[in-house]
Design a protein around this motif. Structure first.
Motif, PDB file in Angstrom:
ATOM      1  N   ASP A 119       0.820  -1.533  -0.440  1.00  0.00           N
ATOM      2  CA  ASP A 119      -0.132   0.021   0.048  1.00  0.00           C
ATOM      3  C   ASP A 119       1.624   1.326  -0.072  1.00  0.00           C
ATOM      4  O   ASP A 119       0.399   2.644   0.096  1.00  0.00           O
ATOM      5  CB  ASP A 119      -0.961   0.364   1.385  1.00  0.00           C
ATOM      6  CG  ASP A 119      -2.131  -1.089   1.181  1.00  0.00           C
ATOM      7  OD1 ASP A 119      -2.460  -1.293   0.114  1.00  0.00           O
ATOM      8  OD2 ASP A 119      -2.856  -1.672   1.826  1.00  0.00           O
ATOM      9  N   HIS A 136      -0.815   4.700   0.921  1.00  0.00           N
ATOM     10  CA  HIS A 136      -2.076   4.179   1.095  1.00  0.00           C
ATOM     11  C   HIS A 136      -3.162   3.472   2.314  1.00  0.00           C
ATOM     12  O   HIS A 136      -4.207   2.921   2.000  1.00  0.00           O
ATOM     13  CB  HIS A 136      -3.010   2.834  -0.678  1.00  0.00           C
ATOM     14  CG  HIS A 136      -2.241   4.187  -2.039  1.00  0.00           C
ATOM     15  ND1 HIS A 136      -3.273   5.071  -2.292  1.00  0.00           N
ATOM     16  CD2 HIS A 136      -1.783   4.263  -2.650  1.00  0.00           C
ATOM     17  CE1 HIS A 136      -2.823   5.349  -2.977  1.00  0.00           C
ATOM     18  NE2 HIS A 136      -1.773   5.494  -3.785  1.00  0.00           N
ATOM     19  N   LYS A 137      -2.639   3.261   3.098  1.00  0.00           N
ATOM     20  CA  LYS A 137      -2.863   3.137   4.252  1.00  0.00           C
ATOM     21  C   LYS A 137      -3.765   3.693   5.289  1.00  0.00           C
ATOM     22  O   LYS A 137      -3.840   4.966   4.551  1.00  0.00           O
ATOM     23  CB  LYS A 137      -1.718   1.990   5.482  1.00  0.00           C
ATOM     24  CG  LYS A 137      -0.595   1.210   4.784  1.00  0.00           C
ATOM     25  CD  LYS A 137       0.877   1.256   5.348  1.00  0.00           C
ATOM     26  CE  LYS A 137       1.548  -0.152   4.895  1.00  0.00           C
ATOM     27  NZ  LYS A 137       0.363  -1.511   5.430  1.00  0.00           N
TER      28      LYS A 137
END
Length: 501
Positions: free
Chosen positions: A413, A443-444
């Protein structure tokens, strides 16, 4: 923490495995070992012929030491012969070349015995020591000869291959069934002697393996270390006292010339009732691990022993972005001037962010034993309680109080992007300015810290003329930007490197 690792008159003497005492092994993690055992001898004053068969298939004959440990009964080896050609049907065929023997031949549903003259046996011994010592040409010649088929004459006709099962006469006194040492010893006086017999052998090695299990959440892990001993020496060791040597010991490899030997320096970064099954101590520049209990190591056997177990080891998961993707095969042999004058060097981007796991090998962190090099496997518990494999790599020999950092894979991510935005080379004024822009995307659902590593590879004299974020200089050619990225954020870093020469 619990440590576990876990003469005119010749006297003929023949010693087999049944007469040997408890052996002692020091196994090195470089595919060799030192074997030591007591050898009971009953010698006469003068010359004695002694035959020993309790040895490995990969013994190095010139490493043999035979002595009286008390020094009271001097023994001199006048002559030593080492034979490693145990009897086989191919070898026996070679011993009967030019002679006629019987063959058991299957003809339909019946078997019958027919005489056959051995014109050529096709046997050529493939001695590993000779193969490595005499080079590629010798190896190819031996292999070519060894591929020849036997030639047998039956009823006046010559045929390739064996017509059936050869039926050999009784074995001669010169035939051996296992590797054999033959000594001609000189003793000053007669009497029994318990000699110390030792040698270096191939076919034995050991390695360390570590399993690290992390909880569902958090980074306090459990660590278990195993040693795996592998015996492919052609000999078993009953009830042996075993030591394991860890370190980069200088050992000339087969086929290596003395002038080509390199010295390697070991890297350092990268209990039960009655005492621990394995103890450790420094030995010279290496570390020696001793198994507390004698154990049997059969030939062709792999044996594992637990040698370290620790709970609640504090670790840290680290994300590293090293964005310069360089094909070192393409630039092999390039010097600083070639790199400096090539505008495209180092401009290709690596989009992957590495996941690293690091921990300190200290007593405070429930460890503190020097860790031999080996494979490290990482697991994490799932929300259903089961453990899932999350990556593996290797560590080098790691002293106590040093940091272990292991690459376990790439982050799913997280993504990185690196591009050069400016390149100005002034050869007259001997200067170069190069500017990069680095973008990181998270994108975590939680913030992460990423260490952005940049290499100043154009020249040895440099400084950072401009930078958007603070950085650390980790060595003479590397800087590192520690940045924190919020969930669903894109972080941009810029800097300009200024080179002069």
């Amino acid at each position: 923490m619990r440590h576990s690792v876990c003469v005119l008159a010749l006297c003929a003497v023949c010693l087999g495995s049944d007469q040997a005492s408890q052996p002692s092994l020091t196994i090195y993690n470089q595919n060799f070992a030192v074997v030591r055992q007591d050898l009971p001898l009953d010698l006469k004053a003068g010359e004695n012929s002694v035959r020993v068969t309790d040895i490995t298939m990969h013994l190095e004959p010139d490493s043999i030491i035979l002595r009286d440990p008390t020094g009271k009964h001097p023994v001199q080896v006048l002559e030593q012969n080492y034979r490693a050609d145990p009897v086989s049907d191919s070898l026996l065929l070679s011993l009967y070349e030019g002679k006629t023997i019987e063959f058991l031949v299957q003809r339909g549903d019946k078997q019958e015995v027919v005489p056959g003259k051995i014109i050529r046996s096709g046997y050529v011994p493939h001695n590993p020591m000779a193969m490595s010592r005499y080079g590629q040409q010798y190896y190819q010649a031996q292999m070519a000869q060894g591929s020849e088929q036997p030639i047998i004459e039956i009823d006046g006709k010559v045929r390739f291959g064996r017509p059936g099962i050869p039926l050999f006469p009784a074995l001669s006194d010169d035939t051996i069934l296992k590797p054999t040492l033959q000594w001609l010893l000189s003793a000053e006086k007669s009497g029994p002697l318990r000699a110390e017999f030792s040698y270096v052998t191939g076919g034995l090695t050991w390695e360390a393996d570590y399993n690290i299990v992390a909880p569902e959440k958090g980074n306090a892990v459990d660590l278990v270390g195993w040693v795996t001993m592998d015996n492919q020496s052609g000999k078993g060791f009953e009830n042996a006292r075993i030591k394991l040597m860890a370190g980069d010991v200088s050992k000339i490899q087969p086929g290596q010339q003395y002038g080509q030997v390199e010295a390697f320096a070991g890297g350092g970064r990268g209990g039960g009732i009655g005492g621990p099954p394995v103890t450790e101590k420094a030995f010279d520049e290496y570390h020696l691990y001793t198994l507390a209990r004698p154990t049997t190591l059969h030939d062709r056997e792999t044996k594992q022993v637990e040698f370290v177990r620790a709970a609640n080891v504090s670790t840290k998961q680290v994300y590293i972005y090293d964005g310069a993707k360089i094909d070192f095969n393409r630039y092999n042999g390039w010097n600083y001037e070639n790199i400096r004058n090539n505008a495209e060097y180092g401009t290709e981007s690596n989009p992957k962010i590495w996941v690293m796991r690091e921990f300190v090998n200290s007593e405070v962190n429930h460890l503190g034993m020097p860790l031999p090099k080996g494979r490290v496997r990482f697991y994490r518990r799932n929300d259903d309680g089961q453990i899932e494999f999350t990556g593996e790599n290797v560590i080098d020999h790691t002293p106590r109080d040093e940091t272990v950092r292991v690459y376990t894979g790439n982050a799913f991510d997280l993504a990185g992007e690196r591009r050069r935005t400016d390149y100005r080379l002034d050869t007259n004024r001997q200067r170069l300015d190069e500017t990069f822009e680095i973008k990181l995307r998270n994108h975590k659902k939680e913030p992460v810290e990423v260490r952005v590593v940049e290499h100043l590879y154009r020249w040895i004299t440099w400084d950072v003329a401009a930078h958007s974020d603070p950085f650390n200089k980790t060595d003479s050619k590397t800087i590192e930007f520690p940045v924190t990225i919020a969930p669903d954020e894109e972080k941009t870093i810029t800097y300009t490197a200024h080179y002069t020469w």
